[in-house]
Design a protein around this motif. Structure first.
Motif, mmCIF file in Angstrom:
data_model
loop_
_atom_site.group_PDB
_atom_site.id
_atom_site.type_symbol
_atom_site.label_atom_id
_atom_site.label_comp_id
_atom_site.label_asym_id
_atom_site.label_seq_id
_atom_site.Cartn_x
_atom_site.Cartn_y
_atom_site.Cartn_z
ATOM 1 N N GLU A 88 64.190 48.509 36.716
ATOM 2 C CA GLU A 88 63.477 47.236 36.912
ATOM 3 C C GLU A 88 64.451 46.089 37.189
ATOM 4 O O GLU A 88 64.232 45.262 38.085
ATOM 5 N N ALA A 89 65.547 46.071 36.422
ATOM 6 C CA ALA A 89 66.542 45.004 36.604
ATOM 7 C C ALA A 89 67.201 45.126 37.972
ATOM 8 O O ALA A 89 67.445 44.122 38.644
ATOM 9 N N VAL A 90 67.468 46.346 38.407
ATOM 10 C CA VAL A 90 68.096 46.553 39.717
ATOM 11 C C VAL A 90 67.127 46.113 40.816
ATOM 12 O O VAL A 90 67.504 45.408 41.764
ATOM 13 N N ARG A 91 65.853 46.493 40.666
ATOM 14 C CA ARG A 91 64.819 46.131 41.653
ATOM 15 C C ARG A 91 64.738 44.610 41.787
ATOM 16 O O ARG A 91 64.720 44.061 42.881
ATOM 17 N N LYS A 92 64.729 43.934 40.635
ATOM 18 C CA LYS A 92 64.623 42.466 40.633
ATOM 19 C C LYS A 92 65.853 41.836 41.306
ATOM 20 O O LYS A 92 65.722 40.896 42.106
ATOM 21 N N ALA A 93 67.030 42.350 41.003
ATOM 22 C CA ALA A 93 68.251 41.774 41.595
ATOM 23 C C ALA A 93 68.230 41.939 43.120
ATOM 24 O O ALA A 93 68.566 41.012 43.857
ATOM 25 N N LEU A 94 67.810 43.103 43.588
ATOM 26 C CA LEU A 94 67.768 43.341 45.039
ATOM 27 C C LEU A 94 66.787 42.376 45.709
ATOM 28 O O LEU A 94 67.068 41.814 46.778
ATOM 29 N N LEU A 152 70.467 54.183 44.139
ATOM 30 C CA LEU A 152 70.044 54.736 45.430
ATOM 31 C C LEU A 152 68.542 54.564 45.638
ATOM 32 O O LEU A 152 68.087 54.127 46.698
ATOM 33 N N GLU A 153 67.786 54.938 44.624
ATOM 34 C CA GLU A 153 66.328 54.921 44.769
ATOM 35 C C GLU A 153 65.815 53.493 44.969
ATOM 36 O O GLU A 153 64.990 53.229 45.851
ATOM 37 N N GLU A 154 66.340 52.554 44.165
ATOM 38 C CA GLU A 154 65.887 51.166 44.305
ATOM 39 C C GLU A 154 66.363 50.562 45.629
ATOM 40 O O GLU A 154 65.629 49.815 46.269
ATOM 41 N N SER A 155 67.559 50.937 46.050
ATOM 42 C CA SER A 155 68.075 50.415 47.324
ATOM 43 C C SER A 155 67.277 50.975 48.491
ATOM 44 O O SER A 155 67.006 50.289 49.478
ATOM 45 N N ARG A 156 66.878 52.227 48.381
ATOM 46 C CA ARG A 156 66.067 52.852 49.445
ATOM 47 C C ARG A 156 64.695 52.174 49.541
ATOM 48 O O ARG A 156 64.243 51.810 50.627
ATOM 49 N N ARG A 157 64.077 51.978 48.390
ATOM 50 C CA ARG A 157 62.745 51.337 48.386
ATOM 51 C C ARG A 157 62.829 49.908 48.915
ATOM 52 O O ARG A 157 61.912 49.431 49.580
ATOM 53 N N TYR A 168 70.416 61.853 49.592
ATOM 54 C CA TYR A 168 69.638 60.707 50.071
ATOM 55 C C TYR A 168 69.903 60.452 51.559
ATOM 56 O O TYR A 168 68.990 60.111 52.312
ATOM 57 N N ALA A 169 71.148 60.612 51.955
ATOM 58 C CA ALA A 169 71.473 60.386 53.371
ATOM 59 C C ALA A 169 70.781 61.446 54.229
ATOM 60 O O ALA A 169 70.179 61.130 55.263
ATOM 61 N N LYS A 170 70.812 62.700 53.770
ATOM 62 C CA LYS A 170 70.223 63.782 54.579
ATOM 63 C C LYS A 170 68.696 63.746 54.540
ATOM 64 O O LYS A 170 68.030 63.842 55.564
ATOM 65 N N THR A 171 68.136 63.643 53.351
ATOM 66 C CA THR A 171 66.683 63.774 53.209
ATOM 67 C C THR A 171 65.929 62.549 53.722
ATOM 68 O O THR A 171 64.919 62.682 54.408
ATOM 69 N N PHE A 172 66.445 61.368 53.361
ATOM 70 C CA PHE A 172 65.703 60.139 53.679
ATOM 71 C C PHE A 172 66.327 59.348 54.825
ATOM 72 O O PHE A 172 65.837 58.273 55.163
ATOM 73 N N GLY A 173 67.431 59.858 55.363
ATOM 74 C CA GLY A 173 68.147 59.072 56.375
ATOM 75 C C GLY A 173 68.662 57.769 55.790
ATOM 76 O O GLY A 173 68.865 56.781 56.503
ATOM 77 N N PHE A 174 68.882 57.753 54.478
ATOM 78 C CA PHE A 174 69.339 56.529 53.807
ATOM 79 C C PHE A 174 70.789 56.252 54.234
ATOM 80 O O PHE A 174 71.639 57.139 54.180
ATOM 81 N N PRO A 175 71.086 54.998 54.652
ATOM 82 C CA PRO A 175 72.399 54.713 55.264
ATOM 83 C C PRO A 175 73.533 54.557 54.241
ATOM 84 O O PRO A 175 74.133 53.495 54.104
ATOM 85 N N ALA A 176 73.792 55.644 53.518
ATOM 86 C CA ALA A 176 74.845 55.618 52.492
ATOM 87 C C ALA A 176 76.117 56.241 53.044
ATOM 88 O O ALA A 176 76.073 57.168 53.854
ATOM 89 N N ILE A 177 77.248 55.713 52.577
ATOM 90 C CA ILE A 177 78.565 56.203 52.978
ATOM 91 C C ILE A 177 79.401 56.349 51.704
ATOM 92 O O ILE A 177 79.294 55.514 50.794
ATOM 93 N N ILE A 178 80.211 57.409 51.660
ATOM 94 C CA ILE A 178 81.028 57.663 50.459
ATOM 95 C C ILE A 178 82.501 57.437 50.773
ATOM 96 O O ILE A 178 82.986 57.884 51.815
ATOM 97 N N THR A 179 83.211 56.756 49.844
ATOM 98 C CA THR A 179 84.678 56.710 49.937
ATOM 99 C C THR A 179 85.254 57.505 48.769
ATOM 100 O O THR A 179 84.696 57.492 47.668
ATOM 101 N N ARG A 180 86.351 58.208 49.011
ATOM 102 C CA ARG A 180 87.037 58.927 47.921
ATOM 103 C C ARG A 180 88.495 58.505 47.935
ATOM 104 O O ARG A 180 89.265 58.921 48.804
#
Ligand code: NAD
Ligand code: TYD
Length: 343
Positions: free
Chosen positions: A71-77, A116-121, A171-183
């Protein structure tokens, strides 16, 4: 470089922005992007310190929240009309993950999933997940991790980061969510919490205390200045390909004992302070990163020579005793109350 492919955020949310790497990133991002709205979301755990962002308070909004709190993440976004997220928030210390592993799964896996979920929504257009080379496990004496190296984590910390990386990729594969990973490999620089190798050894040496070297001291880490890491995260945010992974390092391998001796030499302290102690369980022997993909595809390269970066870092800890005294005594935790308590 194809300029039409450059992503320019208008409102950036940085999780873990009060921690070591997050605060260094926020500082450089604010300097280079004065027109972009910046929101820092941080739970201010023992590792989160708003004093790391002192003098920048007017330049960003702060939300004190746990990334596991949907809820807090949703509100901040929503409140900040966020269109991009850089996700640093995590439990980050291997030794703590051995002493108390559950919080690592909670924060790093569940918390990342909530982000991820809140950012996707919400419809976030870019999400950079800041991960670690430790997801690849340990190397022998030769070779370096590439993005194709098998995921083979050793510690509960590394396992929780690896698990979070897999959720990001799903999330990137299933939802086409534009996420990128750095290592990225091991970071050093100012504002690092004095539980990690370099600040711990520095502060102990300054106080003429024993320097506890695990095992034979020959474990190798590939050190990168945190400002170089910040520049890599920025390159990935603006030019990275959604769904991709980018390794980040500076080809700067050092056995731990050599780092410890370098610190002692610079401070003019005797090697008799070195104390070999019982090894860390399942201690990864060597990390080394192959950064050729990000160098080739995004034009990023580590720029800070180690001799300069480490000299600057040592000088910073010498000049900022008040900062680390407050961190070590826990006094820094009062800053939030003073700065934000009545707002
Ligand atoms: P850090 O421990 O210094 O900071 C972590 C920050 O996250 C703190 O501000 C803390 O308050 C915040 N945080 C922790 N749990 C939270 C929660 N549940 N909700 C909201 N905020 C929370 O860590 P760091 O060294 O700055 O590392 C940042 C990121 O970079 C981590 O994801 C880590 O895995 C990754 N990384 C670190 C290194 C390194 O050498 N330190 C190398 C590669 C990758
Ligand atoms: P650390 O800074 O905890 O990073 P990581 O384990 O994520 O690489 O440790 C870096 C190296 O230094 C690692 O090989 C463990 C070693 N080390 C010591 O020898 N003594 C210490 O007190 C600490 C904290 C680390």
């Amino acid at each position: 470089m194809n300029l039409s492919k450059i992503f320019a955020p208008t409102s950036l949310l940085v999780t873990g922005g009060a921690g070591f790497i997050g605060s260094n990133f926020v500082r450089s991002f604010i300097e280079s992007h004065p027109d972009v709205r910046v929101t820092v979301l941080d739970a201010l755990t023992y590792a989160g310190n708003l004093e790391n962002l002192a003098n920048l308070e007017s330049r960003f909004s702060f939300v004190k929240a746990d990334i596991c709190d949907a809820e807090a993440v949703r509100k901040a976004l929503a409140d900040h009309a966020v269109d991009a997220v850089v996700h640093f928030a995590a439990e980050s210390h291997v030794d703590r993950s051995i002493l108390g592993p559950m919080i690592f799964t909670q924060t790093n896996v569940l918390g990342t999933h909530v982000m991820l979920e809140e950012s996707r929504r919400h419809g976030v257009a870019r999400f950079v997940h800041v991960s670690t080379d430790e997801v690849y496990g340990s190397l022998g004496p030769e070779g370096a991790f590439t993005e194709q190296s098998p995921i083979d984590p050793t510690s509960p910390y590394a396992a929780s980061k690896a698990a979070s990386d897999l959720v990001v990729q799903a999330y990137a594969k299933t939802f086409g969510f534009p996420a990128i990973i750095t290592r990225c490999s091991n970071n050093y620089g100012p504002w690092q919490f004095p539980e990690k190798l370099i600040p711990l050894m520095l502060i102990n040496a300054m106080n003429d205390k024993a320097l506890p070297v695990y095992g034979d001291g020959m474990n190798v880490r590939d050190w990168i200045h945190t400002r170089d890491h910040s520049a890599a995260v920025l390159a990935v945010l603006s030019r990275g390909m959604p769904g991709e992974v980018y390794n980040v390092g500076s080809s700067n391998e050092w056995p731990n004992i050599e780092i410890v001796k370098l610190i002692l030499r610079t401070l003019g302290k005797p090697e008799s302070l070195i104390t070999y102690v019982k090894d860390r369980p399942a201690h990864d022997r060597r990390y080394a990163i192959d950064s050729s993909k990000i160098e080739r595809e995004l034009g990023w390269k580590a720029m800070i020579p180690f001799d300069e970066g480490i000299a600057e870092t040592i000088a910073w800890y010498r000049a900022n005793e008040r900062w680390w005294q407050r961190v070590m005594s826990g006094e820094y935790l009062e800053y939030y109350e003073r700065q934000y308590g009545k707002r």
